[in-house]
Design an enzyme around this catalytic site. Structure first.
Site, PDB file in Angstrom:
ATOM      1  N   HIS A  28       0.859  -1.179   0.000  1.00 13.84           N
ATOM      2  CA  HIS A  28       0.000   0.000   0.000  1.00 13.84           C
ATOM      3  C   HIS A  28       0.895   1.229   0.000  1.00 13.84           C
ATOM      4  CE1 HIS A  28      -3.800  -2.135   1.229  1.00 13.84           C
ATOM      5  NE2 HIS A  28      -2.877  -3.037   1.481  1.00 13.84           N
ATOM      6  N   PRO A  29       0.921   2.033  -1.041  1.00  9.08           N
ATOM      7  CA  PRO A  29       1.795   3.197  -1.087  1.00  9.08           C
ATOM      8  C   PRO A  29       1.346   4.267  -0.096  1.00  9.08           C
ATOM      9  CG  PRO A  29       0.298   3.212  -2.947  1.00  9.08           C
ATOM     10  CD  PRO A  29       0.102   1.894  -2.255  1.00  9.08           C
ATOM     11  N   GLU A  73     -14.105   0.229  -5.189  1.00  7.85           N
ATOM     12  CA  GLU A  73     -14.115   0.118  -3.739  1.00  7.85           C
ATOM     13  C   GLU A  73     -14.068   1.479  -3.057  1.00  7.85           C
ATOM     14  OE1 GLU A  73     -11.623  -4.066  -4.047  1.00  7.85           O
ATOM     15  OE2 GLU A  73     -10.705  -2.285  -3.168  1.00  7.85           O
ATOM     16  N   PHE A 116      -1.644   3.524   7.024  1.00  2.84           N
ATOM     17  CA  PHE A 116      -2.971   3.240   7.573  1.00  2.84           C
ATOM     18  C   PHE A 116      -3.736   2.378   6.583  1.00  2.84           C
ATOM     19  CE2 PHE A 116      -7.515   4.578   7.888  1.00  2.84           C
ATOM     20  CZ  PHE A 116      -7.772   4.014   9.127  1.00  2.84           C
ATOM     21  N   ILE A 118      -7.218   0.265   5.652  1.00  2.00           N
ATOM     22  CA  ILE A 118      -8.642   0.147   5.953  1.00  2.00           C
ATOM     23  C   ILE A 118      -9.369  -0.326   4.701  1.00  2.00           C
ATOM     24  CG2 ILE A 118      -9.130   2.553   5.354  1.00  2.00           C
ATOM     25  CD1 ILE A 118     -11.209   2.569   7.625  1.00  2.00           C
ATOM     26  N   ALA A 163     -11.870   0.359   2.400  1.00  5.73           N
ATOM     27  CA  ALA A 163     -12.544   1.639   2.153  1.00  5.73           C
ATOM     28  C   ALA A 163     -13.905   1.501   1.481  1.00  5.73           C
ATOM     29  CB  ALA A 163     -11.639   2.530   1.291  1.00  5.73           C
TER      30      ALA A 163
END
Length: 360
Positions: free
Chosen positions: A59-60, A110, A141, A143, A145
């Protein structure tokens, strides 16, 4: 009919190399539900802490800039909105390019709610909080989404920022699994569309029902299929109760921890809190965690595990004499209706805290 997929297909669902390889080896899968069940086993049982971190690192960072390229132009559209997108390993070959395009298409769907509710000020605040989060925990972080507004994501980020690292590490792993489940559902849906146009409507409906069931219950397959028949559980290939230990303070598996599994036996069907007597704990098996932090066999490989109250204990004081906890015991119940399920009870440990969860 089974669905045979390649390692690259699963890499588009999760950034862990170990996850993608194990899923490709475990196939073909008879259904989405079968694939999700195996995926949870692989993610929580086979992939170690380094594999989890590898998936997180896919995840960048929010707001990251990229050099001009097809990849960066596609990803920048989503990164600029302050939401972490899961990117599979990417290079310039045509195969990975097609994976990336599929990935971006999924990410857009998403994150559609967040994109529609974003404002300049909320995006800037999201960027700043993500930077603070990464500085504290060491990863972006994470999540799921889907269906969340920008404000909801920001509020969740602020709430989770107060967590202790060991707690947040577990939450991030669970969020990663939610994302992976959604991606698997989309992967299967796309294969079903190709394989059978005549069954398109019923297949899409089934996939949607699967997604709702997976996300809502988020673990187990004790429900009935659309035909009304109970789901058939395959014969076990491993003990019904397993565990592993992760030393979150070191960022590595915890090897050499003695593990003891017991079951409650007595005139009382379960121990009463704060009251002695009425039964005792009976040893079922013991082992020591290996270099991957996994224990050896604690129970025999049986199709039906005996219902009851179980206790799994870890000799944490021997592993780390300066640990606040000389030992850790986790008590859990297996009900009659769960006797054919698998119970993975891991321990996430640091010198001054620990946590656990029900794996699969």
């Amino acid at each position: 009919m089974g669905y045979s997929m390649e390692e690259k297909d699963f890499a588009s669902c999760c950034g862990s190399t170990k996850f993608a390889k194990d899923m490709a080896s475990a196939g073909p899968f008879g259904s989405l539900q079968h694939a999700v069940s195996v995926a949870r086993d692989v993610w929580f049982d086979n992939v170690d802490v380094n594999g989890w971190l590898q998936a997180f690192s896919a995840h960048p960072p929010i707001g990251q800039t990229h050099s001009p390229s097809v990849a960066s132009q596609a990803s920048a559209q989503f990164l600029s909105y302050g939401i972490s997108c899961l990117l599979p390993p990417f290079d310039n070959d045509v195969r990975n390019m097609s994976e990336f395009v599929v990935f971006i298409w999924w990410s857009k769907g998403e994150q559609s709610t967040a994109l529609a509710t974003a404002t300049g000020s909320s995006l800037q605040e999201l960027f700043e909080w993500n930077a603070r989060y990464r500085e504290k925990f060491g990863f972006v972080f994470l999540i799921c989404a889907s269906g969340r507004s920008t404000d909801e994501i920001l509020a969740e980020l602020k709430r989770r920022y107060t967590n202790r690292p060991i707690v947040e590490f577990e939450i991030a792993a669970q969020e990663q699994m939610k994302i992976t489940e959604l991606r698997l559902a989309k992967l299967f849906s796309s294969r079903e569309d190709i394989s059978s146009a005549t069954d398109k409507y019923s297949t899409a409906k089934k996939a949607e029902e699967d997604r709702v069931s997976i996300i809502g219950a988020h673990v187990t397959a004790a429900s009935e299929s659309s035909t009304g028949k109970p789901i058939q559980h395959p014969a076990r290939t491993r003990p019904p109760i397993t565990t592993h230990v992760l030393d979150v303070s070191r960022g590595s598996p915890a090897a050499g921890i003695d593990v003891l599994l017991e079951v409650w036996r007595g005139v009382q069907s379960w121990p009463t809190f704060g009251v002695a007597g009425g039964g005792s704990w009976v040893i079922q098996g013991s082992s020591t965690t290996d270099l991957d932090g996994r224990s050896g066999q604690l129970l025999s490989v049986v199709d039906d595990v005996s219902p009851g109250i179980y206790r799994i204990s870890f000799n944490t004081g021997k592993y780390n004499p300066s640990c606040f906890f000389p030992h850790v015991s986790i008590v859990f119940e297996i009900k009659e209706s769960q006797k054919r399920e698998h119970f993975h009870v891991p321990l996430l440990l640091s010198p001054f805290s620990f946590s656990t969860y029900r794996g699969s």
